[in-house]
Structures are given as C-alpha cells and as structure tokens.
Design a protein around this motif. Sequence first.
Motif, PDB file in Angstrom:
ATOM      1  N   VAL A 175       0.837  -1.203   0.000  1.00  0.00           N
ATOM      2  CA  VAL A 175       0.000   0.000   0.000  1.00  0.00           C
ATOM      3  C   VAL A 175       0.873   1.254   0.000  1.00  0.00           C
ATOM      4  CG1 VAL A 175      -1.722   1.306   1.303  1.00  0.00           C
ATOM      5  CG2 VAL A 175      -1.912  -1.178   1.143  1.00  0.00           C
ATOM      6  N   GLY A 176       1.919   1.235   0.817  1.00  0.00           N
ATOM      7  CA  GLY A 176       2.821   2.383   0.867  1.00  0.00           C
ATOM      8  C   GLY A 176       3.500   2.643  -0.461  1.00  0.00           C
ATOM      9  N   LEU A 177       3.882   1.565  -1.171  1.00  0.00           N
ATOM     10  CA  LEU A 177       4.515   1.725  -2.477  1.00  0.00           C
ATOM     11  C   LEU A 177       3.544   2.340  -3.478  1.00  0.00           C
ATOM     12  CD1 LEU A 177       6.901   1.341  -4.356  1.00  0.00           C
ATOM     13  CD2 LEU A 177       6.175  -1.025  -4.713  1.00  0.00           C
ATOM     14  N   ALA A 178       2.264   1.953  -3.399  1.00  0.00           N
ATOM     15  CA  ALA A 178       1.262   2.534  -4.294  1.00  0.00           C
ATOM     16  C   ALA A 178       1.106   4.033  -4.029  1.00  0.00           C
ATOM     17  CB  ALA A 178      -0.071   1.814  -4.116  1.00  0.00           C
ATOM     18  N   VAL A 179       1.018   4.403  -2.753  1.00  0.00           N
ATOM     19  CA  VAL A 179       0.889   5.826  -2.404  1.00  0.00           C
ATOM     20  C   VAL A 179       2.143   6.583  -2.821  1.00  0.00           C
ATOM     21  CG1 VAL A 179       0.592   7.470  -0.515  1.00  0.00           C
ATOM     22  CG2 VAL A 179      -0.659   5.307  -0.484  1.00  0.00           C
ATOM     23  N   PHE A 180       3.306   5.992  -2.548  1.00  0.00           N
ATOM     24  CA  PHE A 180       4.576   6.629  -2.904  1.00  0.00           C
ATOM     25  C   PHE A 180       4.691   6.831  -4.417  1.00  0.00           C
ATOM     26  CE2 PHE A 180       9.078   5.987  -4.145  1.00  0.00           C
ATOM     27  CZ  PHE A 180       9.613   7.145  -3.593  1.00  0.00           C
ATOM     28  N   SER A 181       4.248   5.848  -5.184  1.00  0.00           N
ATOM     29  CA  SER A 181       4.330   5.946  -6.641  1.00  0.00           C
ATOM     30  C   SER A 181       3.514   7.123  -7.163  1.00  0.00           C
ATOM     31  CB  SER A 181       3.839   4.642  -7.286  1.00  0.00           C
ATOM     32  OG  SER A 181       4.617   3.553  -6.865  1.00  0.00           O
ATOM     33  N   VAL A 182       2.282   7.262  -6.680  1.00  0.00           N
ATOM     34  CA  VAL A 182       1.421   8.364  -7.130  1.00  0.00           C
ATOM     35  C   VAL A 182       1.973   9.702  -6.661  1.00  0.00           C
ATOM     36  CG1 VAL A 182      -0.890   9.364  -6.965  1.00  0.00           C
ATOM     37  CG2 VAL A 182      -0.618   6.883  -7.215  1.00  0.00           C
ATOM     38  N   ASP A 183       2.328   9.773  -5.380  1.00  0.00           N
ATOM     39  CA  ASP A 183       2.834  11.034  -4.825  1.00  0.00           C
ATOM     40  C   ASP A 183       4.145  11.459  -5.489  1.00  0.00           C
ATOM     41  OD1 ASP A 183       3.438  13.113  -2.658  1.00  0.00           O
ATOM     42  OD2 ASP A 183       5.052  11.670  -2.357  1.00  0.00           O
ATOM     43  N   SER A 184       5.078  10.528  -5.608  1.00  0.00           N
ATOM     44  CA  SER A 184       6.403  10.870  -6.120  1.00  0.00           C
ATOM     45  C   SER A 184       6.355  11.279  -7.583  1.00  0.00           C
ATOM     46  CB  SER A 184       7.346   9.673  -5.942  1.00  0.00           C
ATOM     47  OG  SER A 184       8.649   9.982  -6.376  1.00  0.00           O
ATOM     48  N   THR A 185       5.624  10.515  -8.401  1.00  0.00           N
ATOM     49  CA  THR A 185       5.574  10.854  -9.822  1.00  0.00           C
ATOM     50  C   THR A 185       4.759  12.111 -10.077  1.00  0.00           C
ATOM     51  OG1 THR A 185       3.724   9.290 -10.076  1.00  0.00           O
ATOM     52  CG2 THR A 185       5.929   8.490 -10.598  1.00  0.00           C
ATOM     53  N   SER A 186       3.760  12.382  -9.241  1.00  0.00           N
ATOM     54  CA  SER A 186       2.978  13.612  -9.402  1.00  0.00           C
ATOM     55  C   SER A 186       3.846  14.837  -9.165  1.00  0.00           C
ATOM     56  CB  SER A 186       1.790  13.614  -8.436  1.00  0.00           C
ATOM     57  OG  SER A 186       0.903  12.556  -8.718  1.00  0.00           O
ATOM     58  N   GLU A 187       4.563  14.833  -8.049  1.00  0.00           N
ATOM     59  CA  GLU A 187       5.449  15.965  -7.754  1.00  0.00           C
ATOM     60  C   GLU A 187       6.607  16.022  -8.745  1.00  0.00           C
ATOM     61  OE1 GLU A 187       8.844  17.583  -4.868  1.00  0.00           O
ATOM     62  OE2 GLU A 187       8.213  15.495  -4.769  1.00  0.00           O
ATOM     63  N   GLY A 188       7.146  14.847  -9.090  1.00  0.00           N
ATOM     64  CA  GLY A 188       8.296  14.798  -9.976  1.00  0.00           C
ATOM     65  C   GLY A 188       8.003  15.281 -11.378  1.00  0.00           C
ATOM     66  N   LEU A 189       6.749  15.236 -11.791  1.00  0.00           N
ATOM     67  CA  LEU A 189       6.382  15.725 -13.114  1.00  0.00           C
ATOM     68  C   LEU A 189       5.872  17.166 -13.055  1.00  0.00           C
ATOM     69  CD1 LEU A 189       6.220  14.822 -16.059  1.00  0.00           C
ATOM     70  CD2 LEU A 189       3.859  14.116 -15.631  1.00  0.00           C
ATOM     71  N   ALA A 190       5.112  17.500 -12.002  1.00  0.00           N
ATOM     72  CA  ALA A 190       4.495  18.832 -11.925  1.00  0.00           C
ATOM     73  C   ALA A 190       5.526  19.936 -11.699  1.00  0.00           C
ATOM     74  CB  ALA A 190       3.455  18.854 -10.808  1.00  0.00           C
ATOM     75  N   LEU A 191       6.435  19.756 -10.756  1.00  0.00           N
ATOM     76  CA  LEU A 191       7.379  20.825 -10.445  1.00  0.00           C
ATOM     77  C   LEU A 191       8.323  21.155 -11.599  1.00  0.00           C
ATOM     78  CD1 LEU A 191       8.318  20.329  -6.673  1.00  0.00           C
ATOM     79  CD2 LEU A 191       6.706  21.921  -7.714  1.00  0.00           C
ATOM     80  N   PRO A 192       8.894  20.171 -12.316  1.00  0.00           N
ATOM     81  CA  PRO A 192       9.730  20.539 -13.461  1.00  0.00           C
ATOM     82  C   PRO A 192       8.970  21.322 -14.537  1.00  0.00           C
ATOM     83  CG  PRO A 192      10.200  18.301 -12.816  1.00  0.00           C
ATOM     84  CD  PRO A 192       8.995  18.727 -12.027  1.00  0.00           C
ATOM     85  N   GLU A 193       7.699  20.969 -14.765  1.00  0.00           N
ATOM     86  CA  GLU A 193       6.919  21.705 -15.758  1.00  0.00           C
ATOM     87  C   GLU A 193       6.675  23.142 -15.292  1.00  0.00           C
ATOM     88  OE1 GLU A 193       3.382  19.613 -16.733  1.00  0.00           O
ATOM     89  OE2 GLU A 193       4.423  17.986 -17.765  1.00  0.00           O
ATOM     90  N   LEU A 194       6.368  23.309 -14.008  1.00  0.00           N
ATOM     91  CA  LEU A 194       6.179  24.656 -13.472  1.00  0.00           C
ATOM     92  C   LEU A 194       7.479  25.444 -13.488  1.00  0.00           C
ATOM     93  CD1 LEU A 194       3.856  23.829 -10.425  1.00  0.00           C
ATOM     94  CD2 LEU A 194       3.205  25.037 -12.518  1.00  0.00           C
ATOM     95  N   ALA A 195       8.583  24.781 -13.171  1.00  0.00           N
ATOM     96  CA  ALA A 195       9.883  25.461 -13.172  1.00  0.00           C
ATOM     97  C   ALA A 195      10.265  25.906 -14.579  1.00  0.00           C
ATOM     98  CB  ALA A 195      10.951  24.534 -12.603  1.00  0.00           C
ATOM     99  N   GLU A 196       9.984  25.053 -15.567  1.00  0.00           N
ATOM    100  CA  GLU A 196      10.277  25.400 -16.955  1.00  0.00           C
ATOM    101  C   GLU A 196       9.443  26.603 -17.403  1.00  0.00           C
ATOM    102  OE1 GLU A 196      11.765  25.294 -20.853  1.00  0.00           O
ATOM    103  OE2 GLU A 196      12.502  24.366 -18.999  1.00  0.00           O
ATOM    104  N   ALA A 197       8.166  26.600 -17.037  1.00  0.00           N
ATOM    105  CA  ALA A 197       7.297  27.724 -17.401  1.00  0.00           C
ATOM    106  C   ALA A 197       7.715  29.001 -16.683  1.00  0.00           C
ATOM    107  CB  ALA A 197       5.848  27.377 -17.074  1.00  0.00           C
ATOM    108  N   ALA A 198       8.103  28.882 -15.401  1.00  0.00           N
ATOM    109  CA  ALA A 198       8.487  30.055 -14.624  1.00  0.00           C
ATOM    110  C   ALA A 198       9.769  30.683 -15.148  1.00  0.00           C
ATOM    111  CB  ALA A 198       8.659  29.673 -13.156  1.00  0.00           C
ATOM    112  N   ALA A 199      10.654  29.889 -15.727  1.00  0.00           N
ATOM    113  CA  ALA A 199      11.922  30.415 -16.230  1.00  0.00           C
ATOM    114  C   ALA A 199      11.726  31.355 -17.405  1.00  0.00           C
ATOM    115  CB  ALA A 199      12.832  29.259 -16.623  1.00  0.00           C
ATOM    116  N   HIS A 200      10.601  31.235 -18.124  1.00  0.00           N
ATOM    117  CA  HIS A 200      10.355  32.069 -19.296  1.00  0.00           C
ATOM    118  C   HIS A 200       9.123  32.955 -19.120  1.00  0.00           C
ATOM    119  CE1 HIS A 200      12.473  28.388 -20.687  1.00  0.00           C
ATOM    120  NE2 HIS A 200      13.190  29.256 -21.389  1.00  0.00           N
ATOM    121  N   ALA A 201       8.632  33.077 -17.889  1.00  0.00           N
ATOM    122  CA  ALA A 201       7.403  33.828 -17.650  1.00  0.00           C
ATOM    123  C   ALA A 201       7.690  35.264 -17.251  1.00  0.00           C
ATOM    124  CB  ALA A 201       6.588  33.141 -16.545  1.00  0.00           C
ATOM    125  N   ALA A 202       6.714  36.117 -17.503  1.00  0.00           N
ATOM    126  CA  ALA A 202       6.777  37.497 -17.037  1.00  0.00           C
ATOM    127  C   ALA A 202       6.581  37.507 -15.529  1.00  0.00           C
ATOM    128  CB  ALA A 202       5.691  38.321 -17.726  1.00  0.00           C
TER     129      ALA A 202
END
Length: 254
Positions: free
Chosen positions: A106-133
């Motif tokens: 159960v912990g691995l299932a929760v970790f998989s969703v949590d880790s991949t969600s953050e691991g994908l969302a933050l890089p996309e936000l960081a990439e957008a923020a680097a070129h944003a006004a």
Amino acid sequence: MTLPHTAGLSAGQPSETARDLKIGGVCAVLGAVVFTMARLLHGDTPAADPRAALDFVASRPTYAAVHLIAVFAALIAMAGLISLIRSLAHPTARLLGRAGLASHAVGLAVFSVDSTSEGLALPELAEAAAHAAPGERAELVRAAHAVAMTTHGPSLAAMALLYGVPLLLLGVATALDGYPAWLGWAGTVVGAATLLAATGLFLSPPLFPGALLYGVLGSMIVQLWLVAVGVAMLRRAAASARATADPVQRRRSS
C-alpha cells in the motif's frame, strides 16, 4: 543437527528456498542502493519556499527521472522482501511478515502516485516560470505551493506505510526466525522511529525538518537496513546450499 543459518528455512524444499533467498537478497541490496542514489540525486527540495523550490528544480534536469527511478528501486526491494517472507518458517514471524508486506505494498502505491505527481508537476512549473513574465511567475509560484501542500500528506503516509510499519513488523519477524538478533531489533527501532516521525510531521508540520525523515531515515538508515537484510539472506542461502550438498557428498564418498 540443524545449522543456525538454516533453522528458519522451509522444510522439504531447501534448494528452492536457497534460490529464492539468493535472488531476494540481491534484489534487496540492489533496490536499496539504487533508491539511495536516486534520493541523493534528488536533493532536499525547499518545499516550504515555493519560489526557491522552482529555482531548485530548474537547476536539476534529472529531477523528474530520479522520482521514477526511486519508484522502481522500491519495487525491486519489495521483491526482496517477498522472498524473505516466503522463507520464514516460524508461524508468528510469517504472519508478521505478511502484514508488513501488505503495508509495504500500500505504501509503495501511495509513494508511486505522490512521487511521480510531484516529480512531473514541479519541473513543468519550473520550466514555465523560467520564461514567464513577473506577473505570470507569481501565479506559477502559487501553483508550486499548491503542489507542495497537496503532496505533503500523501508523502508522509507513504513513509509510514512503506517503511515505518513494515520495518517494525519485519524486524520482529526476522528476530523470531533465527536471523541475527541485532538485525531484527535494529529494524524494529528504525521502523518505529520512521512511523513516529511521519505521524509527528503530519500532526505538526513544524515539529522538525522534513529532511530528517525523508533524507536521513528514509533514504539512508532504512536503506542500510535493507542492505543488511539482503546480505543476511545471501548468507542464509549459502548455508542452506552447503547443508544440502554435504549429505550428497558424503553418499558419493561412501
């Protein structure tokens, strides 16, 4: 006479159990080592400061990849724990092991969703923020804060279920089944500490720095215990192989 290292092996299938222990020991060591390497590459994200978190993620092009690697590393280590639990002969140890494995799954299932969600969302936000006004960057910083708040609870639950409860139970199980006592009680202590730390941070986030839980306990001490368990499994497999081979050699010599 029964050898100490083979006392917990399943009767009737020594060679099969030895093979399972050998494969499981390798999986436990490999999974723990790869997980630690992934976490070291991940670093300590300053989640409390979303602006700094975006800059932190932007400077690490491997940020998304290490989250995925950590998930697969934990899955490999889980294969090692499955082999360990299959080899347990003591009834109470087997029951505790199965309960610990259920929590780990159960912990691995929760970790998989949590880790991949953050691991994908933050890089996309960081990439957008680097070129944003400037005005758009403020919106992206708020989005990063929302990601951190959304994933914080699941990440603590993952730590408790993936490592806290399983090590607490498996520590007792290994001690009951003839593994070194220090190994069993070390697992129990580390599991209890991880469970208490995750619960404390969930109830009171400012209680202590999260790096102590995620970095020191989860990424280092827990993984060292898994490596030690893997080595113990390999030693028990070797002892079982020798115990099986000795009668055959004696019959051939006679």
